[in-house]
Design a protein around this motif. Structure first.
Motif, PDB file in Angstrom:
ATOM      1  N   HIS A 109      -3.207  -3.110   0.068  1.00  0.00           N
ATOM      2  CA  HIS A 109      -4.602  -3.446  -0.220  1.00  0.00           C
ATOM      3  C   HIS A 109      -4.557  -4.848  -0.820  1.00  0.00           C
ATOM      4  O   HIS A 109      -4.014  -5.048  -1.896  1.00  0.00           O
ATOM      5  N   THR A 110      -5.093  -5.819  -0.085  1.00  0.00           N
ATOM      6  CA  THR A 110      -4.925  -7.220  -0.488  1.00  0.00           C
ATOM      7  C   THR A 110      -5.978  -7.671  -1.494  1.00  0.00           C
ATOM      8  O   THR A 110      -6.027  -8.842  -1.853  1.00  0.00           O
ATOM      9  N   GLY A 111      -6.826  -6.753  -1.927  1.00  0.00           N
ATOM     10  CA  GLY A 111      -7.942  -7.135  -2.797  1.00  0.00           C
ATOM     11  C   GLY A 111      -9.243  -7.087  -2.017  1.00  0.00           C
ATOM     12  O   GLY A 111     -10.261  -6.656  -2.531  1.00  0.00           O
ATOM     13  N   SER A 112      -9.196  -7.525  -0.750  1.00  0.00           N
ATOM     14  CA  SER A 112     -10.409  -7.472   0.067  1.00  0.00           C
ATOM     15  C   SER A 112     -10.202  -6.744   1.390  1.00  0.00           C
ATOM     16  O   SER A 112     -11.158  -6.247   1.977  1.00  0.00           O
ATOM     17  N   GLY A 113      -8.980  -6.681   1.860  1.00  0.00           N
ATOM     18  CA  GLY A 113      -8.712  -6.041   3.153  1.00  0.00           C
ATOM     19  C   GLY A 113      -7.394  -5.292   3.119  1.00  0.00           C
ATOM     20  O   GLY A 113      -6.835  -5.028   2.050  1.00  0.00           O
ATOM     21  N   LEU A 114      -6.909  -4.952   4.318  1.00  0.00           N
ATOM     22  CA  LEU A 114      -5.666  -4.198   4.441  1.00  0.00           C
ATOM     23  C   LEU A 114      -4.677  -4.986   5.292  1.00  0.00           C
ATOM     24  O   LEU A 114      -5.062  -5.569   6.310  1.00  0.00           O
ATOM     25  N   HIS A 115      -3.434  -5.016   4.865  1.00  0.00           N
ATOM     26  CA  HIS A 115      -2.362  -5.532   5.707  1.00  0.00           C
ATOM     27  C   HIS A 115      -1.447  -4.368   6.065  1.00  0.00           C
ATOM     28  O   HIS A 115      -0.853  -3.760   5.170  1.00  0.00           O
ATOM     29  N   ALA A 116      -1.349  -4.056   7.352  1.00  0.00           N
ATOM     30  CA  ALA A 116      -0.346  -3.106   7.825  1.00  0.00           C
ATOM     31  C   ALA A 116       0.873  -3.935   8.201  1.00  0.00           C
ATOM     32  O   ALA A 116       0.774  -4.892   8.973  1.00  0.00           O
TER      33      ALA A 116
END
Ligand SMILES: [Zn+2]
Length: 259
Positions: A109-116
């Motif tokens: 959880h990058t703070g605003s979105g998701l990195h898979a």
């Protein structure tokens, strides 16, 4: 994981004229730090770790950037927590769990979105530019298998290190699932599967079935979308192309993102 941030220099040398007050490095909370998905996997301020494509010689992980601002708000409409957190728990975790490769992705959880993040082991070392070009295509194919940010970089992608701060909202970057390494061969097999059966593979990830009721495209009462290898068939709306599977998941262009 190495870092360009050296808080404890191993060899302390006083240069003449060096201002000692400028030296002790303050922990800045790693504000907006980034982490390379390539080369040495360095972490640090973006200007220190971002790297032009022609200097990328190794691939450590394939990153898929999934941002709620590009997605239909229905995918994270209710529940507790931020949009990204709800998107993960309600939707993205299901997509990932439907494929053996997705199950092994780390998610941040990058703070605003998701990195898979698909961690490669061994990492891929490019022997020449043709190798790099080939992997650029592979990375793009993996990214395109999910409703990801259409403008996201491929081989030059930077993620955010766990524990760093996103200055857009002062949130700390958190790991939502740990993931496990995958081999380069597993990635190539997945891309081959996408090449041979693009529609069936993506439908399996997004809907978990090769017969989807009601049809997600026309949503007509009693309709069913049958996922064939390359297209879908629905008695109500006819032949369905791969891009139409993504349409209902994406946000209208005017949708405001979460601050
Ligand atoms: Zn239909």
């Amino acid at each position: 994981m190495r870092s360009v941030h050296k808080s404890q220099p191993s060899h302390k040398r006083k240069e003449p004229g060096e201002d000692p007050a400028a030296k002790p490095e303050i922990d800045d909370g790693q504000i907006d730090w980034r982490e390379q998905t390539f080369n040495g996997g360095l972490t640090g301020p973006v200007e220190k770790v971002s790297t032009p494509l022609e200097l990328i010689t190794q691939l450590r992980m394939v990153m898929v950037d999934i941002d709620p601002k590009y997605l239909n708000p229905m995918l994270f409409a209710s529940g507790k927590g931020s949009h990204a957190s709800r998107l993960y728990h309600k939707t993205v975790s299901l997509w990932l769990d439907r494929h053996p490769l997705g199950k092994k992705a780390e998610v941040r959880h990058t703070g605003s979105g998701l990195h898979a993040l698909f961690h490669l082991e061994p990492i891929v070392v490019f022997g020449n530019t043709a190798d790099r070009d080939r992997w650029a295509v592979v990375v793009r194919a993996v990214q395109n298998a999910l409703p990801s940010d259409p403008n996201a970089p491929g081989l030059t992608a930077l993620t955010r290190p766990i524990g760093s701060t996103n200055s857009k909202n002062d949130r700390k970057v958190k790991q939502l699932r740990a993931g496990e390494p995958i081999t380069p061969e597993e990635v190539l097999r997945f891309v081959d599967e996408l090449r041979r059966r693009p529609f069936a593979t993506v439908a399996g990830i997004l809907h978990g079935a090769d017969r989807i009721t009601p049809c997600p495209v026309c949503k007509a009462d009693g309709s069913t979308l049958a996922a064939r290898d390359r297209v879908g068939r629905c008695y109500d709306c006819g032949t369905v192309e791969l891009v139409q599977l993504f349409g209902p998941l994406m946000s209208p262009p005017s949708t405001e993102g979460e601050e």
